[in-house]
Design a protein around this motif. Sequence first.
Motif, short mmCIF file in Angstrom:
data_model
loop_
_atom_site.label_atom_id
_atom_site.label_comp_id
_atom_site.label_asym_id
_atom_site.label_seq_id
_atom_site.Cartn_x
_atom_site.Cartn_y
_atom_site.Cartn_z
N ALA A 179 3.92 -15.06 -32.98
CA ALA A 179 4.09 -16.20 -32.07
C ALA A 179 3.87 -15.76 -30.62
O ALA A 179 3.25 -16.47 -29.83
CB ALA A 179 5.49 -16.79 -32.24
N GLY A 180 4.40 -14.57 -30.27
CA GLY A 180 4.19 -14.04 -28.93
C GLY A 180 2.73 -13.80 -28.63
O GLY A 180 2.25 -14.09 -27.51
N CYS A 181 1.99 -13.28 -29.62
CA CYS A 181 0.54 -13.07 -29.44
C CYS A 181 -0.16 -14.40 -29.20
O CYS A 181 -1.06 -14.50 -28.35
CB CYS A 181 -0.04 -12.37 -30.67
SG CYS A 181 0.50 -10.67 -30.88
N GLY A 182 0.22 -15.41 -29.98
CA GLY A 182 -0.41 -16.72 -29.80
C GLY A 182 -0.12 -17.31 -28.43
O GLY A 182 -1.02 -17.85 -27.78
N ALA B 253 -2.95 -17.98 -25.61
CA ALA B 253 -3.13 -19.36 -25.13
C ALA B 253 -2.95 -19.43 -23.61
O ALA B 253 -3.74 -20.09 -22.91
CB ALA B 253 -2.13 -20.28 -25.82
N VAL B 254 -1.93 -18.76 -23.08
CA VAL B 254 -1.69 -18.79 -21.64
C VAL B 254 -2.83 -18.13 -20.89
O VAL B 254 -3.32 -18.66 -19.88
CB VAL B 254 -0.34 -18.11 -21.31
CG1 VAL B 254 -0.20 -17.90 -19.81
CG2 VAL B 254 0.81 -18.94 -21.84
N GLY C 232 -5.84 -20.40 -20.98
CA GLY C 232 -5.63 -21.53 -20.09
C GLY C 232 -5.78 -21.15 -18.64
O GLY C 232 -6.39 -21.87 -17.84
N VAL C 233 -5.21 -19.98 -18.27
CA VAL C 233 -5.32 -19.51 -16.88
C VAL C 233 -6.78 -19.20 -16.54
O VAL C 233 -7.28 -19.56 -15.47
CB VAL C 233 -4.44 -18.26 -16.67
CG1 VAL C 233 -4.74 -17.61 -15.32
CG2 VAL C 233 -2.98 -18.64 -16.75
N SER C 234 -7.51 -18.57 -17.45
CA SER C 234 -8.91 -18.23 -17.21
C SER C 234 -9.75 -19.48 -16.97
O SER C 234 -10.58 -19.52 -16.05
CB SER C 234 -9.47 -17.43 -18.39
OG SER C 234 -8.76 -16.22 -18.56
#
Length: 527
Positions: free
Chosen positions: A490-493, A497-498, A501-503
Amino acid sequence: TIGTTAKQIRTLLTWQVLRLSAAGIGAGLVLGYLVGLAASPAVLARTNYSAFYKPSLNPLFFISAVFFSALTVYISSRKSYRLAMRISPVEAARYRERNEKKKKVWSAVSFMLSGIIFLVVFTLTLGYNVENMVDRYHTADVRIRQDAMMWDNEEPYQPIRQSMVEEIEKLPFIAETAIYYQARRHEEGILGGCEAGYAQLRLTDELKEEFARCVQMGTGWMNQADNGDILLDLWGLPADQLYLEEENIRVLEGSLDAEKFASGKYVIYNQGTNQSGRAAGNIHAGQVLHLSILDPDTGAYVEREAEVLAVVERINPFSTGLVAKAALTFPDGAFQEIYSGYADMITIIQANGFRELTQEEYGQLEEIVRNSFNFQLSIESRVEERQAQRKEKASMILIGLFLAGVFGIIGICNVVNTLVTGVLSRKLEFAAMQSVGMTKKQMCSMIGREGLLLSGISVLAAIPLGVFFCRVLGKAILFFSSFSAGIFAAGCGILLAVMCGVSLSVALLLTRFLTRRPVVERLREAE
Protein backbone atom coordinates in the motif's frame (compact mmCIF):
# COMPACT_ATOMS: atom_id res chain seq x y z
CA THR A 1 33.71 40.52 -19.18
CA ILE A 2 34.15 43.62 -17.00
CA GLY A 3 37.16 42.26 -15.12
CA THR A 4 35.66 40.49 -12.08
CA THR A 5 38.16 37.98 -10.70
CA ALA A 6 37.39 34.42 -9.61
CA LYS A 7 37.86 35.44 -5.99
CA GLN A 8 35.38 38.30 -6.38
CA ILE A 9 32.85 35.98 -8.00
CA ARG A 10 33.26 33.60 -5.07
CA THR A 11 32.63 36.50 -2.69
CA LEU A 12 29.48 37.50 -4.57
CA LEU A 13 28.18 33.92 -4.55
CA THR A 14 29.06 33.47 -0.88
CA TRP A 15 27.12 36.59 0.03
CA GLN A 16 24.11 35.35 -1.94
CA VAL A 17 24.31 31.87 -0.38
CA LEU A 18 24.65 33.38 3.11
CA ARG A 19 21.58 35.58 2.65
CA LEU A 20 19.48 32.72 1.31
CA SER A 21 20.74 30.34 4.02
CA ALA A 22 20.16 32.80 6.84
CA ALA A 23 16.63 33.50 5.65
CA GLY A 24 15.80 29.84 5.02
CA ILE A 25 17.39 28.38 8.16
CA GLY A 26 16.05 31.17 10.37
CA ALA A 27 12.51 30.75 9.04
CA GLY A 28 12.84 26.98 9.33
CA LEU A 29 13.89 27.16 12.97
CA VAL A 30 11.07 29.51 13.95
CA LEU A 31 8.33 27.81 11.93
CA GLY A 32 9.61 24.34 12.79
CA TYR A 33 9.47 25.08 16.50
CA LEU A 34 6.05 26.74 16.29
CA VAL A 35 4.58 23.93 14.18
CA GLY A 36 6.14 21.35 16.50
CA LEU A 37 4.77 23.20 19.50
CA ALA A 38 1.28 23.05 18.02
CA ALA A 39 1.39 19.69 16.22
CA SER A 40 3.28 17.51 18.70
CA PRO A 41 0.87 17.91 21.64
CA ALA A 42 -2.10 17.46 19.32
CA VAL A 43 -0.69 14.24 17.89
CA LEU A 44 0.73 12.79 21.11
CA ALA A 45 -2.35 13.67 23.16
CA ARG A 46 -4.18 10.88 21.33
CA THR A 47 -1.46 8.30 21.92
CA ASN A 48 -0.05 6.33 24.83
CA TYR A 49 2.98 8.62 24.92
CA SER A 50 1.26 11.87 25.91
CA ALA A 51 2.46 11.60 29.51
CA PHE A 52 6.09 11.45 28.36
CA TYR A 53 6.02 14.53 26.11
CA LYS A 54 7.25 17.91 27.22
CA PRO A 55 8.14 20.74 24.81
CA SER A 56 11.71 21.93 25.14
CA LEU A 57 13.66 25.06 24.23
CA ASN A 58 16.99 23.29 24.56
CA PRO A 59 19.47 25.41 22.57
CA LEU A 60 21.33 22.27 21.49
CA PHE A 61 18.34 21.34 19.27
CA PHE A 62 18.59 24.67 17.45
CA ILE A 63 22.40 24.61 17.24
CA SER A 64 22.41 21.10 15.78
CA ALA A 65 19.71 22.07 13.25
CA VAL A 66 21.72 25.14 12.16
CA PHE A 67 24.92 23.08 11.92
CA PHE A 68 23.31 20.33 9.84
CA SER A 69 21.57 22.79 7.49
CA ALA A 70 24.71 24.89 7.06
CA LEU A 71 26.77 21.78 6.34
CA THR A 72 24.39 20.63 3.59
CA VAL A 73 24.44 24.13 2.04
CA TYR A 74 28.23 24.19 2.12
CA ILE A 75 28.55 20.75 0.49
CA SER A 76 25.95 21.48 -2.20
CA SER A 77 27.44 24.90 -3.12
CA ARG A 78 31.05 23.79 -3.60
CA LYS A 79 30.52 22.50 -7.16
CA SER A 80 28.74 25.73 -8.16
CA TYR A 81 31.65 27.77 -6.78
CA ARG A 82 34.23 25.80 -8.74
CA LEU A 83 32.22 26.01 -11.95
CA ALA A 84 31.53 29.76 -11.64
CA MET A 85 35.18 30.61 -10.94
CA ARG A 86 36.74 28.70 -13.83
CA ILE A 87 34.21 29.16 -16.64
CA SER A 88 34.96 31.80 -19.30
CA PRO A 89 32.47 34.62 -20.12
CA VAL A 90 31.83 33.13 -23.60
CA GLU A 91 31.18 29.67 -22.14
CA ALA A 92 28.92 31.16 -19.52
CA ALA A 93 26.81 32.87 -22.16
CA ARG A 94 26.49 29.62 -24.09
CA TYR A 95 26.37 27.29 -21.08
CA ARG A 96 23.98 24.39 -21.23
CA GLU A 97 23.66 21.42 -18.91
CA ARG A 98 26.04 18.93 -20.51
CA ASN A 99 25.88 16.04 -18.09
CA GLU A 100 22.19 15.22 -18.21
CA LYS A 101 22.61 11.49 -17.60
CA LYS A 102 24.70 12.01 -14.47
CA LYS A 103 22.22 14.58 -13.17
CA LYS A 104 19.30 12.22 -13.77
CA VAL A 105 21.10 9.44 -11.92
CA TRP A 106 21.65 11.65 -8.89
CA SER A 107 18.05 12.84 -9.05
CA ALA A 108 16.83 9.24 -9.12
CA VAL A 109 19.06 8.41 -6.13
CA SER A 110 17.67 11.43 -4.27
CA PHE A 111 14.07 10.37 -4.99
CA MET A 112 14.92 6.81 -3.97
CA LEU A 113 16.27 7.85 -0.55
CA SER A 114 13.15 9.88 0.16
CA GLY A 115 11.04 6.92 -0.93
CA ILE A 116 12.91 4.48 1.30
CA ILE A 117 12.43 6.67 4.37
CA PHE A 118 8.72 7.06 3.59
CA LEU A 119 8.23 3.31 3.05
CA VAL A 120 10.05 2.35 6.25
CA VAL A 121 8.11 4.81 8.42
CA PHE A 122 4.79 3.99 6.74
CA THR A 123 5.21 0.21 6.91
CA LEU A 124 6.60 -0.17 10.43
CA THR A 125 4.11 2.16 12.08
CA LEU A 126 0.91 1.48 10.15
CA GLY A 127 1.77 -2.22 9.89
CA TYR A 128 1.71 -2.67 13.67
CA ASN A 129 0.32 -6.18 14.18
CA VAL A 130 -1.67 -6.62 17.38
CA GLU A 131 -1.75 -10.43 17.25
CA ASN A 132 2.01 -10.67 16.72
CA MET A 133 2.56 -8.53 19.79
CA VAL A 134 0.12 -10.61 21.86
CA ASP A 135 1.93 -13.81 20.81
CA ARG A 136 5.26 -12.26 21.82
CA TYR A 137 4.25 -12.11 25.46
CA HIS A 138 1.82 -15.00 25.94
CA THR A 139 1.82 -18.71 25.23
CA ALA A 140 -1.39 -19.23 27.22
CA ASP A 141 -4.65 -17.41 27.75
CA VAL A 142 -3.76 -16.54 31.35
CA ARG A 143 -0.53 -16.50 33.34
CA ILE A 144 -0.40 -16.06 37.12
CA ARG A 145 3.11 -15.39 38.42
CA GLN A 146 4.74 -15.37 41.85
CA ASP A 147 6.82 -12.20 41.54
CA ALA A 148 8.87 -12.90 44.67
CA MET A 149 10.52 -15.71 42.69
CA MET A 150 11.85 -13.17 40.20
CA TRP A 151 13.38 -10.59 42.52
CA ASP A 152 13.98 -9.93 46.20
CA ASN A 153 10.93 -8.87 48.17
CA GLU A 154 10.41 -6.76 51.28
CA GLU A 155 7.92 -9.26 52.74
CA PRO A 156 8.25 -12.93 53.71
CA TYR A 157 7.58 -15.37 50.90
CA GLN A 158 3.91 -16.22 50.34
CA PRO A 159 3.49 -19.35 48.24
CA ILE A 160 0.77 -19.98 45.68
CA ARG A 161 -1.62 -22.34 47.42
CA GLN A 162 -2.86 -25.52 45.79
CA SER A 163 -6.37 -24.50 46.75
CA MET A 164 -6.15 -21.54 44.36
CA VAL A 165 -5.01 -23.86 41.56
CA GLU A 166 -8.00 -26.12 42.24
CA GLU A 167 -10.36 -23.15 42.26
CA ILE A 168 -9.08 -22.09 38.83
CA GLU A 169 -9.44 -25.62 37.45
CA LYS A 170 -13.10 -25.72 38.54
CA LEU A 171 -14.05 -22.73 36.41
CA PRO A 172 -16.33 -23.97 33.58
CA PHE A 173 -14.46 -22.08 30.85
CA ILE A 174 -10.97 -23.38 31.78
CA ALA A 175 -9.88 -26.34 29.65
CA GLU A 176 -6.40 -26.98 31.08
CA THR A 177 -3.83 -25.66 33.51
CA ALA A 178 -0.07 -26.09 33.72
CA ILE A 179 2.02 -25.60 36.85
CA TYR A 180 5.65 -24.45 36.66
CA TYR A 181 7.96 -24.82 39.65
CA GLN A 182 11.07 -22.85 40.57
CA ALA A 183 13.56 -23.79 43.26
CA ARG A 184 14.13 -21.36 46.12
CA ARG A 185 16.06 -21.19 49.38
CA HIS A 186 14.72 -20.06 52.75
CA GLU A 187 17.10 -17.11 52.90
CA GLU A 188 16.42 -13.50 53.77
CA GLY A 189 16.73 -11.14 50.82
CA ILE A 190 18.63 -7.85 50.69
CA LEU A 191 15.33 -6.02 51.28
CA GLY A 192 14.71 -7.84 54.53
CA GLY A 193 11.96 -10.14 53.25
CA CYS A 194 12.65 -13.09 50.96
CA GLU A 195 15.26 -13.48 48.25
CA ALA A 196 14.56 -14.36 44.64
CA GLY A 197 14.20 -18.01 43.74
CA TYR A 198 17.53 -19.79 43.36
CA ALA A 199 18.61 -23.40 43.63
CA GLN A 200 21.76 -24.19 45.64
CA LEU A 201 24.11 -26.86 44.26
CA ARG A 202 27.50 -28.13 45.37
CA LEU A 203 30.30 -27.00 43.10
CA THR A 204 31.19 -30.35 41.57
CA ASP A 205 34.01 -30.88 39.08
CA GLU A 206 31.54 -30.80 36.19
CA LEU A 207 30.25 -27.36 37.21
CA LYS A 208 33.55 -25.68 38.14
CA GLU A 209 34.63 -24.83 34.61
CA GLU A 210 31.13 -23.76 33.65
CA PHE A 211 30.86 -21.55 36.74
CA ALA A 212 34.22 -19.94 35.88
CA ARG A 213 32.97 -19.24 32.33
CA CYS A 214 29.78 -17.62 33.62
CA VAL A 215 31.77 -15.46 36.05
CA GLN A 216 34.05 -14.40 33.19
CA MET A 217 31.01 -13.54 31.06
CA GLY A 218 29.78 -11.29 33.88
CA THR A 219 26.14 -12.16 33.23
CA GLY A 220 25.19 -13.25 36.74
CA TRP A 221 23.88 -16.51 35.25
CA MET A 222 25.47 -18.37 38.16
CA ASN A 223 26.40 -16.90 41.55
CA GLN A 224 28.26 -18.24 44.57
CA ALA A 225 26.77 -18.81 48.00
CA ASP A 226 28.62 -18.01 51.23
CA ASN A 227 29.63 -21.66 51.70
CA GLY A 228 31.08 -21.96 48.17
CA ASP A 229 28.03 -23.60 46.57
CA ILE A 230 26.62 -22.14 43.36
CA LEU A 231 23.24 -20.50 42.97
CA LEU A 232 21.27 -20.74 39.74
CA ASP A 233 17.71 -20.82 38.40
CA LEU A 234 16.32 -24.34 38.44
CA TRP A 235 12.82 -24.97 37.06
CA GLY A 236 10.40 -27.86 36.75
CA LEU A 237 7.65 -27.94 34.14
CA PRO A 238 5.23 -30.43 32.57
CA ALA A 239 6.82 -32.27 29.65
CA ASP A 240 3.73 -31.70 27.52
CA GLN A 241 4.38 -27.94 27.69
CA LEU A 242 7.90 -28.21 26.28
CA TYR A 243 6.74 -27.55 22.71
CA LEU A 244 5.70 -24.03 23.73
CA GLU A 245 9.33 -23.16 24.46
CA GLU A 246 10.72 -24.03 21.03
CA GLU A 247 10.01 -20.59 19.54
CA ASN A 248 11.84 -18.78 22.32
CA ILE A 249 15.08 -20.74 22.58
CA ARG A 250 17.66 -22.02 20.12
CA VAL A 251 18.75 -25.64 20.52
CA LEU A 252 22.55 -25.64 20.16
CA GLU A 253 23.07 -29.33 20.88
CA GLY A 254 20.66 -32.24 21.31
CA SER A 255 16.89 -31.91 20.87
CA LEU A 256 13.75 -31.03 22.82
CA ASP A 257 12.36 -34.55 22.82
CA ALA A 258 9.27 -34.34 25.05
CA GLU A 259 8.98 -38.15 25.39
CA LYS A 260 12.54 -38.51 26.67
CA PHE A 261 12.13 -35.44 28.87
CA ALA A 262 9.01 -36.91 30.50
CA SER A 263 10.98 -39.97 31.67
CA GLY A 264 12.66 -37.80 34.35
CA LYS A 265 16.17 -38.94 33.42
CA TYR A 266 17.07 -35.84 31.46
CA VAL A 267 17.73 -32.16 32.08
CA ILE A 268 17.88 -29.16 29.73
CA TYR A 269 20.87 -26.87 30.18
CA ASN A 270 20.71 -23.18 29.24
CA GLN A 271 24.24 -21.85 28.76
CA GLY A 272 23.17 -18.25 29.43
CA THR A 273 24.02 -16.74 26.05
CA ASN A 274 21.74 -14.76 23.78
CA GLN A 275 21.69 -15.46 20.04
CA SER A 276 25.34 -16.55 19.90
CA GLY A 277 24.46 -19.47 17.64
CA ARG A 278 27.08 -21.82 19.13
CA ALA A 279 27.66 -24.02 22.15
CA ALA A 280 30.18 -22.03 24.15
CA GLY A 281 30.10 -23.80 27.50
CA ASN A 282 31.66 -26.89 29.03
CA ILE A 283 28.39 -28.81 29.32
CA HIS A 284 27.21 -30.70 26.24
CA ALA A 285 24.24 -32.75 25.09
CA GLY A 286 24.56 -36.43 26.03
CA GLN A 287 26.77 -35.63 29.01
CA VAL A 288 25.67 -37.14 32.34
CA LEU A 289 25.68 -34.58 35.14
CA HIS A 290 26.17 -35.67 38.76
CA LEU A 291 24.31 -33.02 40.69
CA SER A 292 24.15 -32.44 44.42
CA ILE A 293 21.14 -30.18 45.07
CA LEU A 294 20.17 -28.70 48.44
CA ASP A 295 16.62 -29.38 49.59
CA PRO A 296 16.00 -26.36 51.86
CA ASP A 297 13.10 -28.04 53.70
CA THR A 298 15.22 -30.97 54.91
CA GLY A 299 18.62 -29.24 54.85
CA ALA A 300 20.08 -32.27 53.01
CA TYR A 301 21.69 -32.47 49.60
CA VAL A 302 19.88 -34.67 47.08
CA GLU A 303 22.20 -36.58 44.75
CA ARG A 304 20.88 -36.92 41.23
CA GLU A 305 22.21 -38.04 37.87
CA ALA A 306 20.69 -36.53 34.73
CA GLU A 307 21.68 -36.71 31.10
CA VAL A 308 21.74 -33.39 29.23
CA LEU A 309 18.90 -33.62 26.73
CA ALA A 310 19.72 -30.31 25.03
CA VAL A 311 21.97 -27.28 25.37
CA VAL A 312 19.99 -24.15 24.58
CA GLU A 313 20.22 -20.36 24.58
CA ARG A 314 17.70 -17.55 24.58
CA ILE A 315 16.63 -15.93 21.29
CA ASN A 316 13.44 -14.14 22.32
CA PRO A 317 13.99 -10.94 24.35
CA PHE A 318 10.37 -10.98 25.53
CA SER A 319 8.83 -12.77 28.47
CA THR A 320 7.12 -15.44 26.38
CA GLY A 321 9.50 -18.31 27.05
CA LEU A 322 10.02 -19.79 30.50
CA VAL A 323 12.86 -22.27 29.88
CA ALA A 324 14.87 -19.28 28.61
CA LYS A 325 15.00 -17.99 32.21
CA ALA A 326 16.27 -21.24 33.77
CA ALA A 327 19.83 -22.57 33.83
CA LEU A 328 18.59 -26.11 34.54
CA THR A 329 15.12 -27.38 33.61
CA PHE A 330 13.72 -30.70 34.89
CA PRO A 331 10.34 -32.26 34.21
CA ASP A 332 7.90 -31.51 37.04
CA GLY A 333 8.03 -35.11 38.30
CA ALA A 334 11.79 -35.00 38.76
CA PHE A 335 11.53 -31.58 40.41
CA GLN A 336 9.07 -33.00 42.95
CA GLU A 337 11.47 -35.87 43.72
CA ILE A 338 14.29 -33.40 44.46
CA TYR A 339 12.36 -30.89 46.55
CA SER A 340 10.17 -32.14 49.37
CA GLY A 341 8.52 -28.72 49.67
CA TYR A 342 7.73 -28.45 45.95
CA ALA A 343 4.10 -27.53 46.68
CA ASP A 344 5.30 -24.14 47.97
CA MET A 345 7.57 -23.57 44.97
CA ILE A 346 4.94 -22.88 42.31
CA THR A 347 6.22 -19.92 40.33
CA ILE A 348 3.76 -19.78 37.41
CA ILE A 349 0.27 -21.09 36.64
CA GLN A 350 -0.75 -21.03 32.99
CA ALA A 351 -4.37 -21.65 32.02
CA ASN A 352 -6.14 -22.03 28.69
CA GLY A 353 -9.85 -21.83 28.03
CA PHE A 354 -11.93 -23.91 25.64
CA ARG A 355 -11.79 -20.74 23.56
CA GLU A 356 -10.10 -17.43 24.18
CA LEU A 357 -11.41 -15.84 27.36
CA THR A 358 -13.77 -12.90 27.42
CA GLN A 359 -13.19 -9.85 29.57
CA GLU A 360 -15.80 -11.09 32.06
CA GLU A 361 -14.16 -14.52 32.36
CA TYR A 362 -10.79 -12.91 32.87
CA GLY A 363 -12.39 -10.80 35.60
CA GLN A 364 -13.33 -13.98 37.48
CA LEU A 365 -9.71 -15.11 37.44
CA GLU A 366 -8.59 -11.71 38.68
CA GLU A 367 -11.04 -12.01 41.54
CA ILE A 368 -9.61 -15.40 42.54
CA VAL A 369 -6.13 -13.88 42.66
CA ARG A 370 -7.37 -10.90 44.68
CA ASN A 371 -9.19 -13.14 47.14
CA SER A 372 -5.97 -15.03 47.83
CA PHE A 373 -4.69 -11.84 49.53
CA ASN A 374 -1.23 -12.67 48.18
CA PHE A 375 0.16 -9.37 47.01
CA GLN A 376 3.24 -11.05 45.55
CA LEU A 377 1.11 -12.43 42.70
CA SER A 378 0.51 -10.81 39.34
CA ILE A 379 -1.86 -11.89 36.58
CA GLU A 380 -1.75 -11.20 32.86
CA SER A 381 -3.69 -12.49 29.89
CA ARG A 382 -4.03 -12.40 26.15
CA VAL A 383 -7.33 -10.52 26.34
CA GLU A 384 -5.80 -7.72 28.43
CA GLU A 385 -2.68 -7.64 26.27
CA ARG A 386 -4.81 -7.36 23.15
CA GLN A 387 -6.64 -4.34 24.51
CA ALA A 388 -3.34 -2.67 25.43
CA GLN A 389 -1.85 -3.44 22.03
CA ARG A 390 -4.90 -2.04 20.23
CA LYS A 391 -4.29 1.27 22.00
CA GLU A 392 -0.63 1.00 21.06
CA LYS A 393 -1.58 0.38 17.45
CA ALA A 394 -3.79 3.47 17.41
CA SER A 395 -0.83 5.47 18.73
CA MET A 396 1.48 3.97 16.12
CA ILE A 397 -0.93 4.74 13.28
CA LEU A 398 -1.33 8.36 14.35
CA ILE A 399 2.41 8.90 14.77
CA GLY A 400 3.10 6.97 11.56
CA LEU A 401 0.72 9.09 9.50
CA PHE A 402 2.27 12.25 10.94
CA LEU A 403 5.87 11.17 10.27
CA ALA A 404 5.05 9.64 6.88
CA GLY A 405 3.36 12.93 5.94
CA VAL A 406 6.44 14.91 6.99
CA PHE A 407 8.81 12.69 5.02
CA GLY A 408 6.34 12.65 2.14
CA ILE A 409 6.38 16.46 1.97
CA ILE A 410 10.19 16.40 1.99
CA GLY A 411 10.16 13.93 -0.89
CA ILE A 412 7.62 16.01 -2.86
CA CYS A 413 9.72 19.14 -2.40
CA ASN A 414 12.71 17.16 -3.61
CA VAL A 415 10.85 16.02 -6.73
CA VAL A 416 9.53 19.50 -7.51
CA ASN A 417 12.92 21.13 -7.00
CA THR A 418 14.71 18.67 -9.29
CA LEU A 419 12.12 18.87 -12.07
CA VAL A 420 11.89 22.66 -11.96
CA THR A 421 15.64 23.31 -11.95
CA GLY A 422 16.15 20.74 -14.72
CA VAL A 423 13.52 22.33 -16.97
CA LEU A 424 14.53 25.95 -16.27
CA SER A 425 18.12 25.16 -17.21
CA ARG A 426 16.80 24.12 -20.65
CA LYS A 427 14.54 27.10 -21.36
CA LEU A 428 16.38 27.90 -24.59
CA GLU A 429 16.14 24.27 -25.72
CA PHE A 430 12.36 24.27 -25.28
CA ALA A 431 12.08 27.64 -27.01
CA ALA A 432 14.06 26.30 -29.99
CA MET A 433 11.85 23.21 -30.22
CA GLN A 434 8.74 25.37 -30.11
CA SER A 435 10.16 27.49 -32.93
CA VAL A 436 10.22 24.41 -35.17
CA GLY A 437 6.68 23.33 -34.35
CA MET A 438 6.50 21.78 -30.84
CA THR A 439 3.06 22.38 -29.31
CA LYS A 440 2.25 23.10 -25.66
CA LYS A 441 0.72 19.66 -25.37
CA GLN A 442 3.88 18.02 -26.68
CA MET A 443 6.03 20.09 -24.33
CA CYS A 444 3.88 19.15 -21.34
CA SER A 445 3.98 15.50 -22.39
CA MET A 446 7.78 15.58 -22.72
CA ILE A 447 8.32 17.15 -19.28
CA GLY A 448 5.75 14.81 -17.72
CA ARG A 449 7.40 11.72 -19.23
CA GLU A 450 10.76 12.73 -17.80
CA GLY A 451 9.24 13.18 -14.36
CA LEU A 452 7.31 9.91 -14.53
CA LEU A 453 10.43 8.03 -15.67
CA LEU A 454 12.47 9.38 -12.77
CA SER A 455 9.67 8.71 -10.29
CA GLY A 456 9.08 5.18 -11.56
CA ILE A 457 12.75 4.23 -11.52
CA SER A 458 13.16 5.71 -8.04
CA VAL A 459 10.18 3.83 -6.60
CA LEU A 460 11.28 0.55 -8.20
CA ALA A 461 14.78 1.01 -6.76
CA ALA A 462 13.36 1.94 -3.34
CA ILE A 463 11.21 -1.21 -3.07
CA PRO A 464 13.95 -3.86 -2.46
CA LEU A 465 15.92 -1.56 -0.16
CA GLY A 466 12.70 -0.61 1.63
CA VAL A 467 11.89 -4.29 2.22
CA PHE A 468 15.40 -4.88 3.55
CA PHE A 469 15.34 -1.97 6.00
CA CYS A 470 11.78 -2.74 7.12
CA ARG A 471 12.74 -6.33 7.94
CA VAL A 472 15.97 -5.37 9.70
CA LEU A 473 14.49 -2.51 11.73
CA GLY A 474 11.31 -4.49 12.45
CA LYS A 475 13.45 -7.07 14.27
CA ALA A 476 16.03 -4.74 15.78
CA ILE A 477 13.60 -2.16 17.22
CA LEU A 478 11.48 -4.06 19.71
CA PHE A 479 8.42 -1.79 19.82
CA PHE A 480 7.72 -2.59 16.14
CA SER A 481 5.75 -5.77 15.60
CA SER A 482 7.04 -7.11 12.27
CA PHE A 483 7.15 -6.52 8.52
CA SER A 484 3.75 -6.38 6.82
CA ALA A 485 3.82 -7.11 3.08
CA GLY A 486 0.30 -5.72 2.58
CA ILE A 487 1.03 -2.39 4.26
CA PHE A 488 4.33 -2.14 2.39
CA ALA A 489 2.53 -2.70 -0.93
CA ALA A 490 0.00 0.00 0.00
CA GLY A 491 2.89 2.36 0.82
CA CYS A 492 4.48 1.64 -2.56
CA GLY A 493 1.20 2.40 -4.30
CA ILE A 494 0.74 5.68 -2.40
CA LEU A 495 4.35 6.71 -3.07
CA LEU A 496 4.09 5.98 -6.79
CA ALA A 497 0.71 7.70 -7.11
CA VAL A 498 1.90 10.84 -5.29
CA MET A 499 5.13 11.06 -7.28
CA CYS A 500 3.29 10.58 -10.56
CA GLY A 501 0.70 13.20 -9.58
CA VAL A 502 3.42 15.65 -8.58
CA SER A 503 5.35 15.03 -11.82
CA LEU A 504 2.29 15.68 -13.98
CA SER A 505 1.28 18.77 -11.98
CA VAL A 506 4.78 20.23 -12.27
CA ALA A 507 4.79 19.50 -16.01
CA LEU A 508 1.52 21.46 -16.44
CA LEU A 509 2.74 24.43 -14.37
CA LEU A 510 6.13 24.56 -16.06
CA THR A 511 4.58 24.43 -19.50
CA ARG A 512 2.29 27.33 -18.61
CA PHE A 513 5.23 29.27 -17.15
CA LEU A 514 7.56 28.67 -20.12
CA THR A 515 4.98 29.59 -22.76
CA ARG A 516 3.85 32.88 -21.23
CA ARG A 517 6.32 34.84 -23.38
CA PRO A 518 6.67 34.65 -27.15
CA VAL A 519 9.19 32.19 -28.61
CA VAL A 520 11.25 34.99 -30.27
CA GLU A 521 11.65 36.85 -27.00
CA ARG A 522 12.83 33.70 -25.22
CA LEU A 523 15.31 32.89 -27.99
CA ARG A 524 16.88 36.36 -27.66
CA GLU A 525 17.88 35.57 -24.07
CA ALA A 526 20.91 33.69 -25.42
CA GLU A 527 22.17 36.67 -27.37
